[in-house]
Scaffold this motif. Structure first.
Motif, PDB file in Angstrom:
ATOM      1  N   ARG A 107      -4.679   6.151  -1.240  1.00 45.25           N
ATOM      2  CA  ARG A 107      -4.173   4.788  -1.102  1.00 45.25           C
ATOM      3  C   ARG A 107      -4.094   4.154  -2.473  1.00 45.25           C
ATOM      4  O   ARG A 107      -5.076   4.117  -3.209  1.00 45.25           O
TER       5      ARG A 107
ATOM      6  N   ILE B  21      -6.928   8.619   5.949  1.00 44.89           N
ATOM      7  CA  ILE B  21      -6.298   8.168   4.702  1.00 44.89           C
ATOM      8  C   ILE B  21      -6.777   9.071   3.571  1.00 44.89           C
ATOM      9  O   ILE B  21      -7.966   9.105   3.249  1.00 44.89           O
TER      10      ILE B  21
ATOM     11  N   ARG C  83       0.854  -1.187   0.000  1.00 40.27           N
ATOM     12  CA  ARG C  83       0.000   0.000   0.000  1.00 40.27           C
ATOM     13  C   ARG C  83       0.890   1.237   0.000  1.00 40.27           C
ATOM     14  O   ARG C  83       1.867   1.302   0.740  1.00 40.27           O
TER      15      ARG C  83
ATOM     16  N   ASP D  70       0.403   5.001   0.737  1.00 43.49           N
ATOM     17  CA  ASP D  70      -0.612   5.871   1.325  1.00 43.49           C
ATOM     18  C   ASP D  70      -0.124   7.299   1.498  1.00 43.49           C
ATOM     19  O   ASP D  70       1.073   7.543   1.655  1.00 43.49           O
TER      20      ASP D  70
END
Lengths: 186, 428
Positions: free
Chosen positions: A168, A165, A152, A154
């Motif tokens: 992503r 978040i 991931r 992010d």
């Protein structure tokens, strides 16, 4: 290249790791509505397609020749991302999860994920660029168990004492998608 | 005991044995009777624009290279070296002058002709390279940019195979001033299901929508299908489903793409572009087809097309119980580049391995396969009789026509399927 970004203090590393552990616990606990609270309304949530491009002869001998990046069909490419979603589509997925007729998860999948290699690569103001890897076990009655692995990428933003978040990008490692769905919350 | 095809599908295809989806012998007959003899979809001309361009494809389980030769013609050949059988191409797509086998470096031209046997340098006798090229797919033809190949060199022309289906495919492909193009690589989804079930699903099985997909599909969408929906059997085992909107329907209720997440969230510029296409659609496809708002199509044996969630899909068999389901997203060829980046998400948002909708389908397909291989239920074949005999001709729509609950699309498919298997059943 600096191995350590001086903005990455042990306290920051610890608080971001704690954020990811909490997120993993919510997702494996099927608390998707609570999880949505960790998502910034302006989120860009994507999963690039991943192909097998030709090797460029002129790059032989260079790391660029076999870089992961050249396999990805992400948001900025002319190719086809597997997922390209904002807050509304994620909300739709959450809403679906709590309906009686979400048949692909009836009974619901049992997932268990280990999130690791949490690396804060940059800090600008209140934004944190974080890489993490995951392994996820997926089981559902009636179909073979599945295993998911990926990275991931992010961007988190500070939200009071916590984080949200903002971006992503999920890079999956499978060659073919031999799994029931890539529509999970990853 | 080997199962007989006459016992698998009854005479009007209202009853079909579970073994049709699970039996190894039937799968072998499908290869001989269908995949060796029928036009199979290979790709779109937008994927191989320039000499040297190539993409990978499959014909059943056989790996194929689709390429544009130095002669500017499209070629299709089996991706297997004539020397020891290794694939000579390992990339999904690209542009090259040669395909080279890794084992002994035999190299082939972009059209499949054998160029070099490196070992010959040290030998006096030379092999006849003209006989040692990659196995060519003997028939390759295209219609509106869609490229098909067939292993039977005596097969009917592609346009005859498509027949009335051209009317329905053209309603979409001709809707845009310069047709369509394929975006990026296909999404390859391996599902533990028989290849015919995804095919059936797009061929005409609209009626699972409001039930299987009730968690996502709003009631208004189902109501619109009930009011304006048609299921057409154009012949030859193909199927087409769509809504034929009233003449006074507002542009926004007819225009392609307005009903998807992409259309809804895409913003004013995307929506105006979609409205412009619709406003001039009649010039290109005529008054009836301009009012068409498609659902899903199937082209016998294993190509599907989704209208709103713009995608082409091929159901590649991998044995009776496994399918490699390929999906390509498509966009109008002359859309501005930044709008293509929005419109490409039409397919992937709802379909393909990450789609919010198709995960319910793949679950149903996996469970259908499990149900098709259980024991002690052979006296309960599957029922395909809904709407038997209710289909009729229609003044504006070629083929047999009824509402979307009629399962005539599946009966027509399985009758052709039965004939194809009967024709090879007695071959040793």
């Amino acid at each position: 290249m600096n191995n350590y970004n001086s903005a990455v203090t042990p306290e920051l590393q610890l608080s971001i790791e704690q954020f990811y552990y909490r997120e993993a616990r919510l997702l494996d606990g099927r608390q998707y509505q609570t999880w949505l609270g960790l998502v910034d309304p302006a989120i860009s949530y994507s999963m690039p397609g991943r192909g097998n491009p030709m090797v460029n002869n002129r790059e032989h001998g260079n790391e660029a020749m076999i870089s992961v990046e050249r396999e990805l069909e992400g948001l900025d490419s002319d190719g086809l991302p597997i997922r390209d979603e904002g807050f509304l589509v994620l909300s739709l997925r959450v809403e679906r999860s709590f309906k009686m007729n979400a048949w692909a998860e009836t009974p619901p999948a049992r997932t268990r994920r280990i999130v690791g290699n949490i690396e804060i690569t940059d800090v600008t103001g209140e934004q944190f660029f974080v890489l993490s890897n995951f392994h996820l076990f997926y089981a559902r009655p009636g179909v073979p168990d599945s295993f998911y692995a990926g990275q991931r990428r992010d961007v988190l933003v500070r939200d009071g004492d916590h984080y949200k978040i903002l971006k992503r990008e999920i890079v999956m490692d499978m060659a073919n998608a031999n799994v029931p769905t890539l529509g999970l919350f990853l | 005991m080997t199962i007989k095809i006459r016992d698998v599908v009854n005479n009007d295809a209202t009853l079909i044995s579970r073994r049709a989806w699970s039996d190894d012998h039937i799968y072998e007959l499908e290869k001989k009777g269908i995949f060796a003899k029928t036009w199979l979809f290979l790709g779109h001309e937008s994927q191989v624009r320039k000499p040297g361009d190539f993409v990978q494809a499959f014909m059943c389980e056989t790996p194929i290279i689709l390429s544009r030769g130095e002669d500017n013609e499209v070629h299709a050949m089996v991706n297997s070296c004539t020397h020891r059988g290794l694939p000579v191409c390992r990339s999904d797509k690209g542009n090259t002058k040669r395909f080279i086998c890794p084992y002994h470096n035999w190299s082939y031209k972009i059209d499949g002709e054998l160029a070099v046997i490196p070992q010959e340098k040290t030998m006096k006798c030379k092999s006849d390279k003209s006989q040692l090229g990659l196995k060519k797919v003997p028939r390759v033809e295209s219609w509106r940019g869609l490229i098909f190949g067939c292993f039977d060199e005596y097969v009917e022309p592609l346009e005859d195979h498509l027949g009335n289906m051209k009317f329905y495919l053209g309603a979409f492909l001709d809707r845009f001033p310069n047709g369509i193009e394929f975006v990026g690589s296909p999404q390859r989804w391996v599902i533990d299901a028989n290849w015919k079930v995804p095919m059936e699903n797009q061929l005409g099985d609209v009626n699972h929508g409001p039930y299987l997909h009730a968690a996502v599909v709003p009631q208004e969408a189902a109501d619109e299908i009930n009011e304006f929906g048609y299921s057409v059997v154009p012949g030859k085992g193909h199927g087409a489903t769509f809504r034929l909107m009233p003449e006074d329907a507002p542009v926004d209720n007819v225009a392609w793409g307005m009903e998807t997440i992409t259309g809804i969230l895409g913003g004013e510029e995307v929506q105006n572009y979609l409205r412009e296409i619709q406003a001039s659609a009649e010039e290109r496809v005529g008054p009836v087809r301009a009012r068409m708002k498609g659902l899903a199509y199937g082209v016998y044996p294993n190509l599907s097309f989704l209208w709103s969630n713009a995608g082409f899909k091929v159901s590649h068999p991998r044995g009776p119980g496994k399918v490699e389901y390929w999906s390509w997203s498509i966009v109008p060829a002359d859309a501005p580049e930044h709008l293509k980046k929005v419109l490409r998400n039409n397919h992937a948002s709802f379909f393909g391995p990450g789609g919010i909708l198709e995960q319910e389908d793949s679950e149903a397909w996996m469970q259908q396969y499990l149900g098709s291989k259980i024991d002690f239920a052979d006296d309960r074949p599957y029922y395909y009789g809904l709407g038997l005999g209710l289909e009729k001709p229609h003044p504006d729509l070629p083929g047999m026509v009824d509402n979307t609950a009629n399962e005539h699309y599946a009966r027509a498919f399985y009758l052709r399927w039965r004939d194809a298997l009967l024709a090879v059943e007695d071959e040793a």
